[in-house]
Design an enzyme around this catalytic site. Structure first.
Site, PDB file in Angstrom:
ATOM      1  N   CYS A  10     -12.176 -77.533  31.473  1.00  0.00           N
ATOM      2  CA  CYS A  10     -11.711 -78.238  30.273  1.00  0.00           C
ATOM      3  C   CYS A  10     -10.443 -77.598  29.712  1.00  0.00           C
ATOM      4  CB  CYS A  10     -12.810 -78.292  29.217  1.00  0.00           C
ATOM      5  SG  CYS A  10     -13.587 -76.697  28.861  1.00  0.00           S
ATOM      6  N   HIS A  64     -16.064 -74.684  24.799  1.00  0.00           N
ATOM      7  CA  HIS A  64     -15.444 -75.911  25.288  1.00  0.00           C
ATOM      8  C   HIS A  64     -14.065 -76.072  24.656  1.00  0.00           C
ATOM      9  CE1 HIS A  64     -15.184 -79.860  27.016  1.00  0.00           C
ATOM     10  NE2 HIS A  64     -15.070 -80.442  25.839  1.00  0.00           N
TER      11      HIS A  64
END
Length: 532
Positions: A98, A347
């Site tokens: 990510c 994340h």
């Protein structure tokens, strides 16, 4: 008396008066309740135990109600994979990539960088045979093709695995995002510097590279010793600070060199007390601020994340930091965010401004969302695995400012006095557009194939639905009609489409009629022979 007990009593009243040798077929059919009226749908909530003619509540609801086409297949609508009109294209998260996706989206929205990459000489792509799939090899080839797909693909999201593999990244392990940014730009600069086009050679320097000097001043003779250095981002300490201005001010703050840390002055030919500070010489078109959220903790001997709230402006004047009276204005163009309380996991998400419309978008791997109204809170994302009690209260921000405890990189673009409309239009070169068209064709073929498979499954399901519905309507046996014994569990399995069933051998029907089985009405149901 309960209905079941009433049926039981009525079925066996004759047994007290009839001798075993006088039992007839009529007695057996009375015991088996063959003549009991069949239940009607709507009258029973569940299957009536003790009434072998009750065919309600055995799983027929799913076949007699409205048809749900989704029940006939497990194929998602291929159009859900199609890019919506006037939206951007996402990137697949390959496991722990990510952080790569956020940078790729930020760099894609840098129009000057995208335009320059499209000019990159790529003889392999230009001479590609359309009978086979195009496979980029170098980093620039991968990035060039990826940007073209992000711009004109029909897919909702694309797979960046080719570029990730070419970079040698481990998809299962999250890397240092800040270190990745530096290494990638350095690698890109080295590759582009070998191009013949001078504009292409220097594009990374023009876009991202600035200069400052470490200026040391001897306290005794006043001699200045500048040591020039290049930078791609300014790394700012955030501990003890509340806003971006404080962080930049500390970065440029003068420090004293004394004691064991004295400076050797060449003019004095000896060590002297001195001062040292960083002096900004020139700033790039794209100014990156790295907020040092991940720091080494001496006590634990591990990295930790600082969740300090830092406010930052939408418009930043760097003139005072350059020591100039005229303004040097930058506009916020992206905020990179790390969600999570740990420095080793979490994340990554990017908030990016569209250069064409000035609208803000949230890029979260495959998912892209326009940020407007109450959602336009740049740098704000809920932390992973953090309770509401542990969250620090967000300080109030003035108009034109945003405040974040998760932003780790701020990207500013230099504000131009006059914006040429052609500067915001970036066309995909013809040789790249052919490759995009080829991929779009493959995608459309896949969509058609999935749609056909879906339709075939639905048509097959509808046909079976009508067949079962028709057979079910034939099952109730009316007075005088021939009938068959069918186990109740078999009927339920037959109506449960997911259960495989075997054929029934009803040759033992006459034996059943000759031998009274007390529980038969509970175990077997009567159905019309025609239905069987």
């Amino acid at each position: 008396m309960a209905p079941r007990l009433q049926l039981e009593k009525a079925a066996w009243q004759w047994a007290e008066m009839v001798k075993p040798e006088d039992i007839t077929r009529e007695h057996i059919e009375l015991a088996y309740r063959v003549a009991v009226s069949a239940c009607k749908r709507g009258a029973c909530r569940r299957n009536c135990r003790g009434n072998p003619n009750c065919l309600v509540g055995i799983g027929e609801q799913s076949w007699l109600g409205e048809i749900d086409e989704n029940a006939f297949h497990n194929i998602d609508d291929p159009n859900s994979e199609r890019r919506d009109k006037n939206t951007f294209v996402g990137l697949t998260n390959l496991g722990a990539t990510c952080y790569v996706n956020t940078f790729l989206q930020v760099w894609f929205h840098n129009l000057e960088l995208r335009r320059a990459l499209y000019r990159f000489q790529n003889s392999r792509a230009e001479g590609h045979n359309m009978d086979s799939d195009y496979e980029p090899r170098t980093i620039c080839e991968h990035l060039q093709y990826l940007f073209a797909l992000l711009q004109n693909s029909n897919r909702r999201y694309i797979d960046p695995s080719g570029l990730v593999k070419a970079l040698g990244l481990d998809t299962g392990q999250q890397q240092d995002a800040q270190e990745f940014s530096k290494l990638f730009l350095s690698l890109l600069e080295d590759t582009l510097s070998k191009q013949k086009d001078p504009n292409l050679q220097n594009v990374i320097q023009q876009q991202f590279c600035g200069q400052f000097s470490y200026v040391t001043v001897c306290n005794k003779c006043g001699r200045e010793s500048p040591l020039p250095s290049r930078f791609y981002e300014l790394e700012l300490n955030i501990q003890g600070h509340k806003n971006l201005t404080e962080c930049v001010t500390e970065f440029l703050k003068e420090e004293k060199l004394d004691g064991d840390n004295r400076y050797y002055c060449e003019s004095c030919q000896s060590k002297q007390n001195a001062t040292r500070r960083i002096k900004l010489q020139s700033l790039p078109r794209t100014l990156n601020f790295q907020l040092m959220r991940f720091v080494f903790d001496r006590q634990s001997a591990h990295k930790k994340k600082l969740n300090t709230f830092i406010s930052f402006p939408e418009v930043l004047d760097m003139g005072p930091f350059l020591g100039k009276e005229e303004k040097c204005t930058y506009e916020l163009s992206a905020v990179l965010i790390h969600r999570g309380v740990s420095a080793y996991s979490g994340h990554y998400i990017a908030h990016v401004r569209d250069a064409h419309t000035n609208d803000w978008y949230k890029f979260n791997d495959e998912e892209i969302e326009k940020m407007e109204g109450k959602k336009l809170q740049l740098g704000i994302e809920e932390d992973i695995a953090e309770t509401a009690k542990s969250q620090t209260r967000k300080p109030k921000c003035s108009k034109g400012y945003h405040c974040s405890r998760n932003a780790y990189m701020l990207v500013y673009k230099r504000q131009m006095e006059e914006i040429d409309q052609t500067e915001t239009n970036v066309e995909v070169p013809a040789f790249l557009q052919k490759l995009v068209d080829q991929d779009n064709k493959k995608f459309e073929e896949w969509c058609n194939e999935m749609a056909d498979m879906r339709k075939q499954s639905v048509d097959k399901g509808k046909a079976k639905h009508e067949e079962v519905k028709e057979l079910y309507e034939l099952l109730p046996a009316e007075d005088g009609q021939s009938y068959e014994f069918v186990p109740l569990e078999w009927l339920k399995k037959w109506l449960d489409d997911s259960t495989a069933i075997k054929e029934i051998d009803n040759k033992s029907r006459n034996i059943i009629l000759r031998n009274i089985i007390h529980d038969l009405p509970y175990l077997f149901h009567f159905v019309q022979a025609l239905g069987c």
